[in-house]
Design a protein around this motif. Structure first.
Motif, mmCIF file in Angstrom:
data_model
loop_
_atom_site.group_PDB
_atom_site.id
_atom_site.type_symbol
_atom_site.label_atom_id
_atom_site.label_comp_id
_atom_site.label_asym_id
_atom_site.label_seq_id
_atom_site.Cartn_x
_atom_site.Cartn_y
_atom_site.Cartn_z
ATOM 1 N N SER A 81 9.660 12.514 11.927
ATOM 2 C CA SER A 81 9.907 11.714 10.745
ATOM 3 C C SER A 81 8.595 11.173 10.216
ATOM 4 C CB SER A 81 10.845 10.580 11.121
ATOM 5 O OG SER A 81 10.299 9.888 12.218
ATOM 6 N N ALA A 82 8.657 10.612 9.030
ATOM 7 C CA ALA A 82 7.403 10.209 8.418
ATOM 8 C C ALA A 82 7.427 8.771 7.949
ATOM 9 C CB ALA A 82 7.085 11.116 7.236
ATOM 10 N N PHE A 83 6.383 8.022 8.315
ATOM 11 C CA PHE A 83 6.102 6.740 7.693
ATOM 12 C C PHE A 83 5.319 7.099 6.444
ATOM 13 C CE2 PHE A 83 2.629 3.467 7.405
ATOM 14 C CZ PHE A 83 3.379 2.569 6.672
ATOM 15 N N THR A 84 5.913 6.872 5.296
ATOM 16 C CA THR A 84 5.310 7.298 4.040
ATOM 17 C C THR A 84 5.113 6.109 3.114
ATOM 18 O OG1 THR A 84 6.469 9.409 4.225
ATOM 19 C CG2 THR A 84 5.595 8.847 2.068
ATOM 20 N N ILE A 85 3.899 5.971 2.595
ATOM 21 C CA ILE A 85 3.658 4.951 1.578
ATOM 22 C C ILE A 85 4.105 5.541 0.245
ATOM 23 C CG2 ILE A 85 1.964 3.536 0.370
ATOM 24 C CD1 ILE A 85 0.277 3.519 2.869
ATOM 25 N N LYS A 86 5.100 4.908 -0.370
ATOM 26 C CA LYS A 86 5.606 5.403 -1.649
ATOM 27 C C LYS A 86 4.701 4.955 -2.792
ATOM 28 C CE LYS A 86 9.761 3.747 -1.463
ATOM 29 N NZ LYS A 86 11.188 3.426 -1.540
ATOM 30 N N THR A 87 4.501 3.659 -2.909
ATOM 31 C CA THR A 87 3.648 3.154 -3.988
ATOM 32 C C THR A 87 2.677 2.123 -3.444
ATOM 33 O OG1 THR A 87 5.201 1.387 -4.596
ATOM 34 C CG2 THR A 87 5.427 3.493 -5.766
ATOM 35 N N LEU A 88 1.523 2.088 -4.067
ATOM 36 C CA LEU A 88 0.506 1.092 -3.765
ATOM 37 C C LEU A 88 0.029 0.560 -5.108
ATOM 38 C CD1 LEU A 88 -1.098 -0.063 -1.303
ATOM 39 C CD2 LEU A 88 -2.912 1.508 -1.960
ATOM 40 N N ASP A 89 0.382 -0.689 -5.407
ATOM 41 C CA ASP A 89 0.010 -1.312 -6.679
ATOM 42 C C ASP A 89 -1.047 -2.370 -6.427
ATOM 43 O OD1 ASP A 89 1.872 0.128 -8.275
ATOM 44 O OD2 ASP A 89 3.469 -1.188 -7.555
ATOM 45 N N VAL A 90 -2.216 -2.159 -7.033
ATOM 46 C CA VAL A 90 -3.338 -3.091 -6.897
ATOM 47 C C VAL A 90 -3.496 -3.801 -8.238
ATOM 48 C CG1 VAL A 90 -5.797 -3.329 -6.404
ATOM 49 C CG2 VAL A 90 -4.465 -1.516 -5.277
ATOM 50 N N THR A 91 -3.260 -5.113 -8.252
ATOM 51 C CA THR A 91 -3.391 -5.907 -9.467
ATOM 52 C C THR A 91 -4.598 -6.816 -9.307
ATOM 53 O OG1 THR A 91 -0.993 -5.862 -9.739
ATOM 54 C CG2 THR A 91 -2.216 -7.487 -11.043
ATOM 55 N N ILE A 92 -5.573 -6.635 -10.192
ATOM 56 C CA ILE A 92 -6.834 -7.374 -10.084
ATOM 57 C C ILE A 92 -6.830 -8.565 -11.035
ATOM 58 C CG2 ILE A 92 -9.343 -7.193 -10.325
ATOM 59 C CD1 ILE A 92 -8.943 -4.186 -9.700
ATOM 60 N N ILE A 113 -0.253 -8.066 0.032
ATOM 61 C CA ILE A 113 -1.517 -8.449 0.648
ATOM 62 C C ILE A 113 -2.428 -9.030 -0.429
ATOM 63 C CG2 ILE A 113 -3.527 -7.582 1.913
ATOM 64 C CD1 ILE A 113 -1.665 -5.238 2.821
ATOM 65 N N ASN A 114 -3.072 -10.164 -0.131
ATOM 66 C CA ASN A 114 -4.066 -10.736 -1.034
ATOM 67 C C ASN A 114 -5.452 -10.427 -0.498
ATOM 68 O OD1 ASN A 114 -2.218 -11.849 -2.823
ATOM 69 N ND2 ASN A 114 -2.072 -13.748 -1.682
ATOM 70 N N ASP A 167 -11.080 -13.023 -11.557
ATOM 71 C CA ASP A 167 -12.162 -13.337 -10.626
ATOM 72 C C ASP A 167 -12.465 -12.201 -9.646
ATOM 73 O OD1 ASP A 167 -9.810 -13.465 -9.220
ATOM 74 O OD2 ASP A 167 -10.131 -15.476 -8.419
ATOM 75 N N GLY A 168 -11.710 -11.102 -9.744
ATOM 76 C CA GLY A 168 -11.929 -9.969 -8.854
ATOM 77 C C GLY A 168 -11.026 -9.952 -7.638
ATOM 78 N N ASP A 169 -10.270 -11.047 -7.421
ATOM 79 C CA ASP A 169 -9.292 -11.050 -6.324
ATOM 80 C C ASP A 169 -8.181 -10.061 -6.665
ATOM 81 O OD1 ASP A 169 -10.835 -13.065 -5.300
ATOM 82 O OD2 ASP A 169 -9.341 -14.651 -5.531
ATOM 83 N N ALA A 170 -7.537 -9.532 -5.644
ATOM 84 C CA ALA A 170 -6.471 -8.561 -5.883
ATOM 85 C C ALA A 170 -5.227 -8.914 -5.087
ATOM 86 C CB ALA A 170 -6.932 -7.162 -5.508
ATOM 87 N N THR A 171 -4.099 -8.602 -5.684
ATOM 88 C CA THR A 171 -2.817 -8.648 -4.993
ATOM 89 C C THR A 171 -2.374 -7.201 -4.865
ATOM 90 O OG1 THR A 171 -2.261 -10.785 -5.943
ATOM 91 C CG2 THR A 171 -0.440 -9.475 -5.066
ATOM 92 N N ILE A 172 -2.071 -6.804 -3.643
ATOM 93 C CA ILE A 172 -1.703 -5.417 -3.377
ATOM 94 C C ILE A 172 -0.265 -5.391 -2.870
ATOM 95 C CG2 ILE A 172 -2.217 -3.371 -1.999
ATOM 96 C CD1 ILE A 172 -5.147 -4.445 -1.951
ATOM 97 N N ASP A 173 0.562 -4.653 -3.592
ATOM 98 C CA ASP A 173 1.957 -4.471 -3.202
ATOM 99 C C ASP A 173 2.143 -3.043 -2.727
ATOM 100 O OD1 ASP A 173 3.275 -7.039 -3.872
ATOM 101 O OD2 ASP A 173 2.537 -6.571 -5.883
ATOM 102 N N ALA A 174 2.638 -2.890 -1.517
ATOM 103 C CA ALA A 174 2.883 -1.562 -0.950
ATOM 104 C C ALA A 174 4.370 -1.410 -0.671
ATOM 105 C CB ALA A 174 2.092 -1.380 0.338
#
Length: 166
Positions: A22-33, A90-91, A36-43
């Motif tokens: 079986s597979a652990f699969t990342i479907k989407t990775l959204d990086v919102t910047i 993730i921040n 100030d350059g900080d990012a919120t990452i939704d996986a």
């Protein structure tokens, strides 16, 4: 009684062996910047029964593996703000470098590779039961002005530069 337990255990082992990897699969990775350059990452990711079991038993944690991947490229520690069996947020402080000149900001994201995290997962004792794929189906990088870059099925995400008029 012992015979029934033995038969049930044997059937369970046969079912596990007959199951395809079986597979652990990342479907989407959204990086919102942010400005100030900080990012919120939704996986968003998929886990099957075996993988959910390893997470439940604390043998592996997808959010921690993602955090580790982003920590490797960050000068300041990243924070997992939420995690479920199918998603993580993730921040990442100072994810993008910001250079301001003449009323413009040039934002540059670092290149990012999930190869190391994938290798770590493949070294766990339960690795023969899974087939991790940490190359997101879709990676979206969104800058503060709404500009987006998208990448498909890439384990190595390249650096992106974008100019924003202030």
């Amino acid at each position: 009684m012992k015979y029934n337990t033995f038969v049930i255990a044997g059937l369970f082992i046969l079912v596990c062996l007959a199951m395809p990897a079986s597979a652990f699969t990342i479907k989407t990775l959204d990086v919102t910047i942010g400005q100030d350059g900080d990012a919120t990452i939704d996986a968003q990711y998929d886990l099957n029964f075996i993988e959910k079991s390893t997470v439940f038993l604390k043998f592996a944690d997808p959010a921690t593996e993602l955090q580790s991947a982003f920590n490797s490229g960050s000068a300041t520690p990243v924070t997992v703000t939420s995690a479920t069996s199918s998603s993580a947020r993730i921040n990442v402080p100072s994810f993008a470098s910001v250079t301001k000149t003449e009323g413009r900001s040039v934002m540059t994201t670092p290149s990012q590779s999930f190869k190391r995290a994938e290798t770590v997962l493949k070294n766990y004792w339960f690795a023969p039961l899974i087939s991790p794929d940490l190359s997101p189906i879709v990676t979206t990088i969104t800058f503060p002005d709404g500009y987006r870059e998208q990448y498909y099925d890439q384990i190595n995400i390249p650096s992106v530069s974008h100019t924003i008029t202030v």
